[in-house]
Motif scaffolding. Structure first.
Motif, mmCIF file in Angstrom:
data_model
loop_
_atom_site.group_PDB
_atom_site.id
_atom_site.type_symbol
_atom_site.label_atom_id
_atom_site.label_comp_id
_atom_site.label_asym_id
_atom_site.label_seq_id
_atom_site.Cartn_x
_atom_site.Cartn_y
_atom_site.Cartn_z
ATOM 1 N N ALA A 168 0.816 -1.217 0.000
ATOM 2 C CA ALA A 168 0.000 0.000 0.000
ATOM 3 C C ALA A 168 0.851 1.269 0.000
ATOM 4 C CB ALA A 168 -0.935 0.005 1.210
ATOM 5 N N THR A 169 1.961 1.256 0.769
ATOM 6 C CA THR A 169 2.747 2.483 0.928
ATOM 7 C C THR A 169 4.103 2.444 0.235
ATOM 8 O OG1 THR A 169 3.814 1.712 2.951
ATOM 9 C CG2 THR A 169 1.687 2.881 3.183
ATOM 10 N N GLY A 170 4.584 1.236 -0.069
ATOM 11 C CA GLY A 170 5.912 1.099 -0.658
ATOM 12 C C GLY A 170 7.028 1.175 0.372
ATOM 13 N N THR A 171 6.682 1.225 1.652
ATOM 14 C CA THR A 171 7.664 1.324 2.724
ATOM 15 C C THR A 171 8.365 -0.018 2.938
ATOM 16 O OG1 THR A 171 6.261 2.970 3.799
ATOM 17 C CG2 THR A 171 7.981 1.983 5.149
ATOM 18 N N ALA A 172 9.663 0.054 3.228
ATOM 19 C CA ALA A 172 10.435 -1.160 3.494
ATOM 20 C C ALA A 172 9.917 -1.864 4.740
ATOM 21 C CB ALA A 172 11.903 -0.802 3.672
ATOM 22 N N LEU A 173 9.919 -3.210 4.696
ATOM 23 C CA LEU A 173 9.457 -4.042 5.807
ATOM 24 C C LEU A 173 10.607 -4.867 6.365
ATOM 25 C CD1 LEU A 173 6.196 -5.421 4.158
ATOM 26 C CD2 LEU A 173 6.346 -3.575 5.849
ATOM 27 N N VAL A 174 10.673 -4.942 7.704
ATOM 28 C CA VAL A 174 11.661 -5.783 8.388
ATOM 29 C C VAL A 174 10.926 -6.684 9.374
ATOM 30 C CG1 VAL A 174 13.552 -4.124 8.143
ATOM 31 C CG2 VAL A 174 12.093 -4.040 10.177
ATOM 32 N N VAL A 175 11.587 -7.745 9.803
ATOM 33 C CA VAL A 175 10.981 -8.646 10.787
ATOM 34 C C VAL A 175 11.084 -8.014 12.172
ATOM 35 C CG1 VAL A 175 11.199 -10.880 11.932
ATOM 36 C CG2 VAL A 175 11.444 -10.720 9.455
ATOM 37 N N ASP A 176 9.950 -7.960 12.866
ATOM 38 C CA ASP A 176 9.910 -7.543 14.262
ATOM 39 C C ASP A 176 9.846 -8.818 15.091
ATOM 40 O OD1 ASP A 176 9.178 -6.835 16.859
ATOM 41 O OD2 ASP A 176 7.928 -5.169 16.203
ATOM 42 N N PRO A 177 10.962 -9.234 15.716
ATOM 43 C CA PRO A 177 10.967 -10.504 16.434
ATOM 44 C C PRO A 177 10.048 -10.522 17.660
ATOM 45 C CG PRO A 177 13.109 -9.412 16.612
ATOM 46 C CD PRO A 177 12.269 -8.579 15.710
ATOM 47 N N GLN A 178 9.808 -9.364 18.275
ATOM 48 C CA GLN A 178 8.911 -9.327 19.437
ATOM 49 C C GLN A 178 7.459 -9.550 19.010
ATOM 50 O OE1 GLN A 178 11.552 -6.977 19.290
ATOM 51 N NE2 GLN A 178 12.616 -8.315 20.741
ATOM 52 N N ARG A 179 7.062 -8.988 17.898
ATOM 53 C CA ARG A 179 5.685 -9.147 17.410
ATOM 54 C C ARG A 179 5.517 -10.414 16.581
ATOM 55 N NH1 ARG A 179 3.796 -3.273 15.084
ATOM 56 N NH2 ARG A 179 3.852 -2.143 17.044
ATOM 57 N N GLY A 180 6.619 -10.909 16.041
ATOM 58 C CA GLY A 180 6.535 -12.077 15.169
ATOM 59 C C GLY A 180 5.875 -11.745 13.843
ATOM 60 N N ALA A 181 6.137 -10.541 13.338
ATOM 61 C CA ALA A 181 5.488 -10.089 12.104
ATOM 62 C C ALA A 181 6.385 -9.102 11.375
ATOM 63 C CB ALA A 181 4.154 -9.411 12.443
ATOM 64 N N LEU A 182 6.034 -8.869 10.114
ATOM 65 C CA LEU A 182 6.722 -7.825 9.370
ATOM 66 C C LEU A 182 6.232 -6.465 9.863
ATOM 67 C CD1 LEU A 182 6.673 -9.244 5.732
ATOM 68 C CD2 LEU A 182 8.604 -9.145 7.309
ATOM 69 N N ARG A 183 7.152 -5.499 9.875
ATOM 70 C CA ARG A 183 6.817 -4.158 10.359
ATOM 71 C C ARG A 183 7.507 -3.124 9.487
ATOM 72 N NH1 ARG A 183 8.170 -2.316 16.554
ATOM 73 N NH2 ARG A 183 7.483 -0.165 16.360
ATOM 74 N N GLN A 184 6.849 -2.001 9.228
ATOM 75 C CA GLN A 184 7.439 -0.938 8.428
ATOM 76 C C GLN A 184 8.612 -0.316 9.175
ATOM 77 O OE1 GLN A 184 4.463 1.948 7.338
ATOM 78 N NE2 GLN A 184 3.380 0.522 6.021
ATOM 79 N N VAL A 185 9.687 -0.022 8.454
ATOM 80 C CA VAL A 185 10.860 0.572 9.094
ATOM 81 C C VAL A 185 10.520 1.921 9.719
ATOM 82 C CG1 VAL A 185 12.569 -0.636 7.687
ATOM 83 C CG2 VAL A 185 11.681 1.573 6.914
ATOM 84 N N THR A 186 9.595 2.638 9.136
ATOM 85 C CA THR A 186 9.228 3.961 9.648
ATOM 86 C C THR A 186 8.454 3.893 10.955
ATOM 87 O OG1 THR A 186 7.336 3.931 8.140
ATOM 88 C CG2 THR A 186 9.312 5.093 7.393
#
Length: 132
Positions: free
Chosen positions: A34-52
Motif C-alpha cells: 500500500a505504501t511502498g515502505t520497506a518491511l523488516v521482521v519484528d521478532p517481538q511481534r513475530g510479524a513484518l513491520r514498516q521501518v518507519t
C-alpha cells in the motif's frame, strides 16, 4: 576481512539505536504493497513491520542480491600481509557469489572453517598456477 552484506531484496535498514536498543542493521524482507515502505521482521511481534514505525530508523543502504553461486573451482585468494604477524596468507576460494549486478565475489574458508568474502585480497591465483 569483513563479509559484505547480501540479501534477497538488495536493501538493508539502518537503525541508530535508542536507550534500550543498540544500533543495528536489519535486512529488508519486502515492501508494503500500500505504501511502498520497506518491511523488516519484528521478532517481538513475530510479524513484518514498516521501518518507519521504529523511532530510531535512520536510512536504507544497498545490499548485494545473490542470484547464483558457483564452486570455487580451485582458485585461491592471496593477501600479502594478513597472516600471523603480517605474513602472507593464501586461502581456498570456496565459492563465487554472482550478484544481480553481474559482480562475482570470492568467498573463502580458512583452516578453522570461518567464511569471509575476499574483496580485500591482493591477488587471485588460478587453478594449477603459483603466485608470481
Amino acid at each position: 576481512m569483513q563479509l559484505r552484506y547480501f540479501n534477497q531484496t538488495g536493501w538493508t535498514a539502518i537503525f541508530n539505536g535508542t536507550e534500550t536498543e543498540i544500533g543495528r542493521m536489519v535486512r529488508v524482507e519486502g515492501w508494503d504493497p500500500a505504501t511502498g515502505t520497506a518491511l523488516v521482521v519484528d521478532p517481538q511481534r513475530g510479524a513484518l513491520r514498516q521501518v518507519t514505525d521504529y523511532v530510531d530508523f535512520s536510512h536504507l543502504e544497498r545490499a548485494d542480491q545473490v542470484v547464483a553461486a558457483i564452486p570455487g573451482g580451485g582458485w585461491r585468494a592471496h593477501w600479502t600481509d594478513e597472516g600471523p604477524g603480517g605474513s602472507p596468507l593464501t586461502e581456498q576460494v570456496l565459492a563465487w557469489l554472482i550478484t544481480s549486478q553481474g559482480r562475482a565475489t570470492a568467498i573463502t574458508v580458512d583452516a578453522q572453517g570461518h567464511v569471509e568474502d575476499a574483496d580485500s585480497a591482493d591477488a587471485f591465483i588460478p587453478p594449477g598456477e603459483e603466485l608470481q
